[in-house]
Design an enzyme around this catalytic site. Structure first.
Site, PDB file in Angstrom:
ATOM      1  N   HIS A   1     -37.999  20.956  14.367  1.00  0.00           N
ATOM      2  CA  HIS A   1     -36.659  20.174  14.794  1.00  0.00           C
ATOM      3  C   HIS A   1     -36.885  18.532  14.594  1.00  0.00           C
ATOM      4  O   HIS A   1     -38.019  18.110  14.863  1.00  0.00           O
ATOM      5  CB  HIS A   1     -36.105  20.657  16.398  1.00  0.00           C
ATOM      6  CG  HIS A   1     -36.946  20.231  17.290  1.00  0.00           C
ATOM      7  ND1 HIS A   1     -37.234  19.095  18.058  1.00  0.00           N
ATOM      8  CD2 HIS A   1     -37.909  20.925  18.082  1.00  0.00           C
ATOM      9  CE1 HIS A   1     -37.907  18.971  18.933  1.00  0.00           C
ATOM     10  NE2 HIS A   1     -38.453  20.078  19.056  1.00  0.00           N
TER      11      HIS A   1
ATOM     12  N   CYS B   1     -43.768  22.422  19.628  1.00  0.00           N
ATOM     13  CA  CYS B   1     -42.921  22.411  18.645  1.00  0.00           C
ATOM     14  C   CYS B   1     -43.271  21.567  17.482  1.00  0.00           C
ATOM     15  O   CYS B   1     -44.507  20.874  17.604  1.00  0.00           O
ATOM     16  CB  CYS B   1     -41.547  22.136  19.069  1.00  0.00           C
ATOM     17  SG  CYS B   1     -40.427  23.067  20.179  1.00  0.00           S
TER      18      CYS B   1
END
Length: 162
Positions: free
Chosen positions: A126, A137
């Site tokens: 992201h 992430c």
């Protein structure tokens, strides 16, 4: 065996490969040389198999969109998980995509634009800082996050290497 592609959906190719391949083919044919496949390969992604759709090298802090083992994008700078919450390595698949995801993991609303989830723990590619580590992430700059979001689909293969 079919890959995870929608019928009729073409994958973007690296610009240099699409511009140079015809000229290379003409030159090779004129010289009676070996077929185009024997010409110098396009930029290869690091240590990922030819089944990967995205390849991440955590030690180099880079990711590539790939097809048939060849990069179809320039290397994208990334940051990944902190030692206490590392980004897992291995092969997985894209599970889902959310353009406007907001995480509530940290007890507050944290925007995660262009989220592409690749595991059951909520880890995703992201938009995020490419200078600060994440909590597992893979952060991409905004333009790269949009490109990855626009290219990958659920079922596409993610390979993360160290």
């Amino acid at each position: 065996m079919a890959r995870h592609r929608r019928p009729g959906r073409a994958r973007p190719r690296a610009r240099a490969a699409s511009v140079l391949a015809p000229a290379g083919a003409v030159a090779l044919a004129a010289l009676g040389a070996a077929p185009v496949a024997a010409a110098a390969p396009a930029t290869a992604s690091p240590s990922c198999t030819d089944t990967a759709d995205v390849c991440v090298d955590l030690s180099e802090h880079r990711a590539w969109l790939v097809q048939d083992g060849r990069a179809t994008s320039a290397p994208m700078p990334i940051t990944s998980g902190i030692p206490e919450d590392p980004t897992p390595t291995g092969t997985t698949t894209v599970q889902r995509k959310e353009r406007h995801h907001v995480s509530k993991e940290s007890g507050r609303d944290t925007p995660m634009p262009y989220s592409i989830f690749f595991d059951d723990e909520g880890r995703a590619f992201h938009t995020g800082s490419t200078t600060r580590p994440s909590h597992g992430c893979i952060h991409l700059d905004p333009a790269d996050a949009r490109a990855v979001f626009g290219t990958l689909e659920p079922g596409d293969e993610v390979q993360i290497r160290r």
